[in-house]
Write an enzyme that holds these catalytic residues in place. Sequence first.
Site, PDB file in Angstrom:
ATOM      1  CG  ASP A  27      -0.492  -0.076   2.545  1.00 55.07           C
ATOM      2  OD1 ASP A  27       0.723  -0.319   2.710  1.00 55.07           O
ATOM      3  OD2 ASP A  27      -1.289   0.114   3.499  1.00 55.07           O
ATOM      4  N   GLY A 115      -3.118  -8.231  14.247  1.00 55.94           N
ATOM      5  CA  GLY A 115      -2.888  -7.902  12.843  1.00 55.94           C
ATOM      6  C   GLY A 115      -4.182  -7.832  12.047  1.00 55.94           C
ATOM      7  CG  ASP A 163      -4.633  -1.609   8.196  1.00 60.93           C
ATOM      8  OD1 ASP A 163      -4.469  -2.493   7.335  1.00 60.93           O
ATOM      9  OD2 ASP A 163      -3.800  -1.361   9.087  1.00 60.93           O
TER      10      ASP A 163
HETATM   11  C1  GLA Z   1      -0.266  -2.672   8.454  1.00 62.58           C
HETATM   12  C2  GLA Z   1      -0.437  -1.239   7.949  1.00 62.58           C
HETATM   13  C3  GLA Z   1      -0.959  -1.221   6.516  1.00 62.58           C
HETATM   14  C4  GLA Z   1      -0.156  -2.137   5.604  1.00 62.58           C
HETATM   15  C5  GLA Z   1       0.047  -3.506   6.246  1.00 62.58           C
HETATM   16  C6  GLA Z   1       0.972  -4.376   5.454  1.00 62.58           C
HETATM   17  O1  GLA Z   1      -1.515  -3.280   8.573  1.00 62.58           O
HETATM   18  O2  GLA Z   1      -1.319  -0.535   8.768  1.00 62.58           O
HETATM   19  O3  GLA Z   1      -0.957   0.093   6.023  1.00 62.58           O
HETATM   20  O4  GLA Z   1       1.060  -1.548   5.250  1.00 62.58           O
HETATM   21  O5  GLA Z   1       0.556  -3.406   7.575  1.00 62.58           O
HETATM   22  O6  GLA Z   1       0.422  -4.697   4.236  1.00 62.58           O
END
Ligand code: GLA
Length: 372
Positions: A27, A115, A163
């Site tokens: 992202d 996560g 996210d």
């Molecule tokens: C976390 C971050 C996201 C993205 C993911 C990895 O969730 O908040 O912005 O970078 O890691 O894909």
Amino acid sequence: MSGFVDFAADGVWAAPGRVNVIGEHTDYNNGFVLPIAIPQSARASVGRRTDGRLRLASSHPGSESVDVAVADLAPGALTGWTAYPAGVLWALRAAGHRVGGADIRIDSDVPVGAGLSSSAALSCAVALAVDELYELGLDRVSLARIAQRVETDFVGVPVGLLDQMASLGCVEGHAYFLDCRDLTGSQVPFDCAGAGLSLLVIDTRAQHELVDGGYAERRASCEEAARLLGVPSLREVADPDAALAALPDGPLRRRARHVFTENARVLRVVEALRAGDVRAIGPELTASHASMRDDYTISCPELDTAVDTALGEGALGARLVGGGFGGSAIALVDAGRSGAVAAAVEMAFAARGFAAPRFFEAVPAAGARRVG
Ligand code: GLA
């Protein structure tokens, strides 16, 4: 309920956590992502206040409550869960919006530290609520940017938009294919059950210290690789093979390789899903994990054990999800095999002395909305 009792909500807004099907650490490189929203969500009961105070409480046992003047909010002023709702008010005001006080009560069933975007869920629920109560008229992309700013500027973690866009943009029954370069997206049908499959989430309950520093370091490496290649972001690289050959052998080249290969995997997964072939995405998930383990080096023994054990039990594919260094893995399994896969992972964890993992099956749920 901890905190204040004289609470009058004007409404209730819910925003879900997410599981990213594929497209990890792409992202912030202007790349592709493909999240689904999960049924677990943060619910914010919010009431407008006329005295400029912000009062925060949570249904979570033992959680602190807060009563502050909105005008006094500043980055670093609050820690823990309260930083997210408070950060939304700060970020909206910092962006020039006329926002006053609020009473906010949070009730979330998104597992924290797994996560699965519990913090983005919190911020997005509050952002949606405040937008409506203060009649700001912001669209969802603007709200996602506000929620992102909470993380980057108020809390201090340089995350991308995955996210927040997932929580605000996902649609039930679908994965959200998003191009982070221009934030255009489309909904891709994602029907595991229809294909006789389940998407098992394995919360390893591991949380390693590297989390924040490691994330920022990976992001900085990608920016450095792009700088060396003379492009604004790794997405703008036209010939990945030539670019990899041009980068110095070592971590920088491997970080860039993950980003290039991961973007390509997202496109292949989207193609398979559009063709109705959910089973075909399994090997892409597994390749994504290998890339994060070997090139991006963000896995950990618990995540590798979860993935390897699931694959050993016949999962079609498995990978870590989210930022890495702990949290959850997903495994695509034949329906009816979830229990056996979970039992095998549980045993493998016990044998290695890891904390007991937790499991649930993810079904693509709805994005953020008003619920009361
Ligand atoms: C976390 C971050 C996201 C993205 C993911 C990895 O969730 O908040 O912005 O970078 O890691 O894909």
